[in-house]
Design a protein around this motif. Structure first.
Motif, PDB file in Angstrom:
ATOM      1  N   TYR A 147      10.721   0.531  -4.194  1.00 27.23           N
ATOM      2  CA  TYR A 147      10.271   1.972  -4.470  1.00 27.23           C
ATOM      3  C   TYR A 147      11.435   2.874  -4.158  1.00 27.23           C
ATOM      4  O   TYR A 147      12.193   2.920  -3.033  1.00 27.23           O
ATOM      5  CB  TYR A 147       9.177   2.073  -3.177  1.00 27.23           C
ATOM      6  CG  TYR A 147       8.718   3.494  -3.311  1.00 27.23           C
ATOM      7  CD1 TYR A 147       7.270   3.852  -3.921  1.00 27.23           C
ATOM      8  CD2 TYR A 147       9.427   4.679  -2.956  1.00 27.23           C
ATOM      9  CE1 TYR A 147       7.025   5.061  -3.986  1.00 27.23           C
ATOM     10  CE2 TYR A 147       8.721   5.922  -2.932  1.00 27.23           C
ATOM     11  CZ  TYR A 147       7.518   6.167  -3.528  1.00 27.23           C
ATOM     12  OH  TYR A 147       7.258   7.540  -3.864  1.00 27.23           O
ATOM     13  N   ILE A 193       8.730   1.002  -8.260  1.00 30.81           N
ATOM     14  CA  ILE A 193       8.044   2.340  -8.536  1.00 30.81           C
ATOM     15  C   ILE A 193       9.006   3.416  -8.113  1.00 30.81           C
ATOM     16  O   ILE A 193       9.877   3.217  -7.455  1.00 30.81           O
ATOM     17  CB  ILE A 193       7.073   2.390  -7.446  1.00 30.81           C
ATOM     18  CG1 ILE A 193       6.040   1.186  -7.386  1.00 30.81           C
ATOM     19  CG2 ILE A 193       6.379   3.697  -7.382  1.00 30.81           C
ATOM     20  CD1 ILE A 193       5.173   1.083  -6.040  1.00 30.81           C
ATOM     21  N   ILE A 205       1.703   6.382  -0.511  1.00 28.52           N
ATOM     22  CA  ILE A 205       2.752   5.514  -0.991  1.00 28.52           C
ATOM     23  C   ILE A 205       2.378   4.105  -0.264  1.00 28.52           C
ATOM     24  O   ILE A 205       2.683   3.153  -1.248  1.00 28.52           O
ATOM     25  CB  ILE A 205       4.131   5.996  -0.135  1.00 28.52           C
ATOM     26  CG1 ILE A 205       4.416   7.516  -0.620  1.00 28.52           C
ATOM     27  CG2 ILE A 205       5.128   5.230  -0.631  1.00 28.52           C
ATOM     28  CD1 ILE A 205       4.453   7.641  -2.203  1.00 28.52           C
ATOM     29  N   VAL A 214       2.246   0.713  -2.859  1.00 31.70           N
ATOM     30  CA  VAL A 214       2.904  -0.344  -2.689  1.00 31.70           C
ATOM     31  C   VAL A 214       2.083  -1.733  -2.476  1.00 31.70           C
ATOM     32  O   VAL A 214       2.215  -2.737  -2.994  1.00 31.70           O
ATOM     33  CB  VAL A 214       3.707  -0.273  -1.219  1.00 31.70           C
ATOM     34  CG1 VAL A 214       4.180  -1.868  -1.055  1.00 31.70           C
ATOM     35  CG2 VAL A 214       4.917   0.683  -1.382  1.00 31.70           C
TER      36      VAL A 214
END
Length: 311
Positions: free
Chosen positions: A127, A151, A301, A305
């Motif tokens: 991320y 991401i 977030i 994930v």
């Protein structure tokens, strides 16, 4: 070694771990040597029964502290890693004669961290926010097995100054780069206090966690180099590395998801939309959210994930 701004966190975490040690271990702060020039401060957790590993990459003017709360939650299910980029937090700050702080240099640091830490690439989700986005993608061009998924959000993959905040445009080249760098160094207190607020309506304003702000402020200057200095050096090479990514975009094979704060005033969502369209990536706008989704809406977030591993 525990950095002073993490003392309260360490004391709180030790109590929590003592009462739940049989469930999972909380975040641990330490250091890892990359080479003779670079040592990185890192945070990592080890889940009792891990479903995979997530590696978080911070942006400007942040440190790994921005991921602490998210890491505490995800560490029940996943191994979680984060580190301070060189020039930020408590990581090394070599002179620009030794290290250029460019996106490409950061891509090399990312590779070295993954290799040195022994992360399982086959079950790794990266991320990457802000300045972390381009290095992750540059590395992915050369290494199609880098991760299970990447991401990215609120970053600048292409050389599109019209989509960027004026001060960011000004950092890219002279004659505006040097005075902009000097001004940002002069106004560092204001940046740290308000960088996360800009572009948000009054009802959407939020407070940055005290320990996050304290960690950024306490580590702003080390070894004669500020985080702005590192940021400005990154930007001096930005156009070159953005153009390299764009020229080689068809080589990107790893699945990518793009998420973007609707209210991001620093980098327009049009940048993210173009990147998503050209890479056939998922693109999600986060309504009411600014440039720092992980601070403003950390639950989202965490969901992103988990979804990346589930898919």
């Amino acid at each position: 070694m525990v950095f002073p701004s993490f003392r309260n966190f360490a004391a709180t975490a030790s109590v929590a771990m003592a009462s739940a040690a049989s469930v999972h271990a909380g975040p641990k702060i330490g250091f890892i040597t990359i080479d003779e020039t670079i040592t990185l401060r890192r945070m990592h957790t080890d889940a009792a029964t891990s479903k995979g590993t997530v590696l978080f990459l911070h942006g400007f003017p942040e440190t790994l502290a921005v991921w602490k709360g998210i890491a505490e939650t995800l560490s029940k299910e996943y191994d979680v890693h984060a580190f301070d980029w060189p020039g930020y937090g408590q990581s090394s700050r070599p002179s620009t004669m030794q290290f250029s702080y460019s996106p490409k240099d950061y891509a090399n640091i990312l590779k070295a961290y993954i290799d040195t830490s022994g992360l399982d690439r086959s079950n790794l989700v990266i991320y990457a926010s802000d300045i972390g986005g381009l290095p992750a993608l540059l590395l992915a061009l050369d290494e199609p097995t880098l991760a299970k998924k990447i991401i990215v959000g609120d970053f600048a993959p292409f050389n599109r100054p019209q989509y960027m905040y004026e001060s960011l445009q000004n950092l890219k080249a002279e004659p505006t780069a040097t005075p902009t760098r000097a001004y940002m160094n002069k106004t560092s207190d204001e940046i740290l206090q308000n960088v996360h607020r800009r572009g948000l309506a009054s009802e959407a304003q939020y407070e940055m966690p005290t320990e996050v702000q304290s960690d950024m402020k306490a580590s702003w200057t080390r070894d004669g180099l500020t985080s702005v200095d590192a940021f400005a050096s990154y930007y001096s090479h930005f156009t070159r590395d953005q153009e390299y990514l764009e020229a080689n975009i068809t080589k990107l094979k790893i699945p990518v998801k793009v998420i973007w704060g609707e209210k991001d005033v620093y980098i327009s969502s049009e940048m993210g939309r173009e990147f998503a369209d050209r890479t056939n990536s998922e693109f999600h706008i986060l309504t009411g959210v600014g440039h720092f989704p992980h601070l403003q809406d950390p639950k989202r977030i965490i969901e992103e994930v988990r979804a990346a591993f589930a898919n």
